[in-house]
Structure formats: C-alpha cells, structure tokens
Design an enzyme around this catalytic site. Sequence first.
Site, PDB file in Angstrom:
ATOM      1  N   LYS A  54       0.511  -7.826 -68.381  1.00  0.00           N
ATOM      2  CA  LYS A  54       1.306  -8.447 -66.991  1.00  0.00           C
ATOM      3  C   LYS A  54       0.687  -7.565 -66.048  1.00  0.00           C
ATOM      4  O   LYS A  54       0.410  -8.187 -64.902  1.00  0.00           O
ATOM      5  CB  LYS A  54       2.658  -8.143 -67.253  1.00  0.00           C
ATOM      6  CG  LYS A  54       3.719  -9.094 -68.003  1.00  0.00           C
ATOM      7  CD  LYS A  54       4.957  -8.638 -68.261  1.00  0.00           C
ATOM      8  CE  LYS A  54       5.376  -9.639 -69.399  1.00  0.00           C
ATOM      9  NZ  LYS A  54       6.815  -9.303 -69.809  1.00  0.00           N
ATOM     10  N   GLN A  98      11.135  -4.769 -69.116  1.00  0.00           N
ATOM     11  CA  GLN A  98      10.795  -5.366 -70.603  1.00  0.00           C
ATOM     12  C   GLN A  98      11.704  -5.125 -71.532  1.00  0.00           C
ATOM     13  O   GLN A  98      12.377  -4.193 -72.035  1.00  0.00           O
ATOM     14  CB  GLN A  98       9.477  -4.906 -70.925  1.00  0.00           C
ATOM     15  CG  GLN A  98       8.807  -5.116 -72.071  1.00  0.00           C
ATOM     16  CD  GLN A  98       8.256  -6.578 -71.899  1.00  0.00           C
ATOM     17  OE1 GLN A  98       7.478  -6.972 -70.861  1.00  0.00           O
ATOM     18  NE2 GLN A  98       8.299  -7.630 -73.028  1.00  0.00           N
ATOM     19  N   ASP A 121      12.299 -12.349 -63.746  1.00  0.00           N
ATOM     20  CA  ASP A 121      12.722 -12.939 -65.191  1.00  0.00           C
ATOM     21  C   ASP A 121      13.717 -14.100 -65.196  1.00  0.00           C
ATOM     22  O   ASP A 121      13.800 -14.817 -66.241  1.00  0.00           O
ATOM     23  CB  ASP A 121      12.915 -11.826 -66.004  1.00  0.00           C
ATOM     24  CG  ASP A 121      12.005 -11.692 -67.241  1.00  0.00           C
ATOM     25  OD1 ASP A 121      10.954 -12.214 -67.109  1.00  0.00           O
ATOM     26  OD2 ASP A 121      12.224 -10.509 -67.991  1.00  0.00           O
TER      27      ASP A 121
END
Length: 294
Positions: A54, A98, A121
């Site tokens: 990422k 994460q 997200d």
Amino acid sequence: MTATIIDGKIIAADLRARVAAEVARVGREHDLVPGLAVVLVGNDPASEVYVGSKAKQTRAAGMVSFEHRLPADVAEVDLLALVGRLNADPSVHGILVQLPLPKGLDSQKVIAAIDPAKDVDGLNPVNAGRLASGFDALTPCTPLGCIILTKTVRSSLSGLNALIVGRSNLVGRPLVQLLLNENATVTIAHSRTVDLPGLCRQADLVYAAVGRPEMVRGDWIKPGATVIDVGINRLPTADGKTRLVGDVAYEEALKVAGAVTPVPGGVGQMTVACLLVNTLRAACAIRGLPKPAV
Ligand code: NDP
C-alpha cells in the site's frame, strides 16, 4: 467456448495511472497532495506485506504515505489517541487501520473513531449507513474493485441477476449496495443458504467471497455468466510451499462462464488501486473540490 479472462493486473495498472494523473492535476491546480496514513499494529506477516505494498503504490501515485507501526500489546487508548491525531492532521486525507487487529483490541471501536471523511476503507458505520441509504460514501475497496472489473466486460448491469456468496461487512454487504446502485437484482447467500448451486445457476453475475477453496463448481455456473472470484486461499503444495486458489474452480468455470477473474491476478490487484482512488476522492472532498475524474 472459453471464457474471457478478466485481467486484474492490467485493469489495476490502468486505474493507478489514472489516479496518478489526477493527483498530478490537483497538485498543479490546487496545491493539494493527498496523504494516506496506514496504521499497522503488531507484526502479522501477511499484514506487513499488504501495508508495504500500500505504501509503495501510494508513493508511486504521487501521494504521501505515512506509516505508523505500533506493538501488538499497545493499549487501546494509545491506538485511539493516534487515530485522533491523524483525524486532526490536515496533511492526512485517508486513514487505514490494517485489520485484523491483535487480540484485546476492539476493531469496531477503532474503526468508529476514524473521521468518516478520512475513512478510506469505508468500514466506519457512517459510511456503511450512507452507502446503504444510497448516498455518496467512501466505499470498501474490494467491492469497488469487483464492480470496476465487472464493467470491463458488461456495459450495463441493469436488470441482471447478481448472486453474492458471503455476507461480510468487508465484501458481501457493501457489494449488495453497489450492485443495487447499478440496478442489478441482487441475491446474497451465506452459510445457511439452501440450494446454493441452484441459485448460482440463475445468476448472470456471480461474486464468490467465502474463503473456501474452489467451492463454486463449473456446473453451478450459468453459461455466459460473469464470475468474479474474491477468495484468496492458500493450499499446501507437494514441495512444501503454498499456492493461491480462489473460491471458484477456475478451470471448470473457464469452460462455461462468459468471463472469469483469475486468482491471483484478479480482484486482489484492484483492492489497493481502489484504496488510492478513495484517498484521492477523500482529499478532494475535504478540500471542497469537485469529484476527481476517476
Ligand atoms: P468472512 O469469513 O468474513 O465471510 C465469509 C462469508 O462466507 C460469510 O458470510 C459466510 O457465511 C459465508 N460462507 C461460509 N461458508 C459458506 C458456505 N459453505 N456456503 C455459503 N456461504 C458460506 O470472509 P471475507 O468476506 O472477509 O473474505 C472472503 C474471502 O475473500 C476470503 O477468502 C478472503 O481472503 C478474501 N478476500 C479477498 C480480498 C481481496 O483483496 N481479493 C479482500 C477481502 C477478502 P455466514 O455469514 O453465514 O457465516
């Protein structure tokens, strides 16, 4: 007949290039450099790989990557304090914590603490609720990628029967909303569904997001259907290594479907590319700029 293989690698590279072009434009015209903060708690090897990729792709697109690594035994209050600082930092437009978090940390609480405007997200309940209500929202990256892949082989999804297998907050549930936005007729299946093969045979679009290797067989698939395989399963090989397979029996599907995504090289490629899209969109929205052209 052999199905078209939907090449996620090429489609994701094209998407990343379009994001990079828009990042360059907003930098030139508005002096805006989108910034993505990724928080990794603990040292789960798979998460380390995702976070590294990422960060690399964020920088390659011309955006700033902020990486925060915390020990697995961090106190929840300290993690929440970091999220609070990132919420307040004007150089950060996207925040990603994460998942999964180590035991003892409440991921729902942490996700809920992220400013919805920076929730790239798309998992904060505000964004999930907005999406479910048909409003503009930051959308989870994997389902967003599934829709983009589908549209490379279907000019319109209107009126098509879509079957999603799996009802997680990460994939299945947001995918329902995105498909409804495209005017598809959506069925969502799960572990209690009766006659999954029968349902699948009626579907023009099949999305498998289960986590069971090669569960969807070729004879479940309607001839000509578009099959998007979200599953990532690691199977041991004879030489002691592992190989990746999806939730769809790929070789069987190739003989029946109209188009199929491979694993690897399908949906997985799109997830990070869509994270870049979301970060760019979040940065423009926070600055009060029109939606970027991607
Ligand atoms: P979850 O484990 O959260 O959800 C799995 C879903 O599958 C559940 O809704 C479950 O039903 C359903 N299910 C389980 N067994 C069956 C069955 N026998 N028949 C029908 N449905 C069943 O998984 P995720 O959504 O997080 O992930 C799904 C897969 O996608 C995994 O392989 C994961 O690795 C992969 N993935 C890939 C990504 C990518 O970038 N390519 C990103 C995210 C995930 P129930 O709700 O009833 O338990």
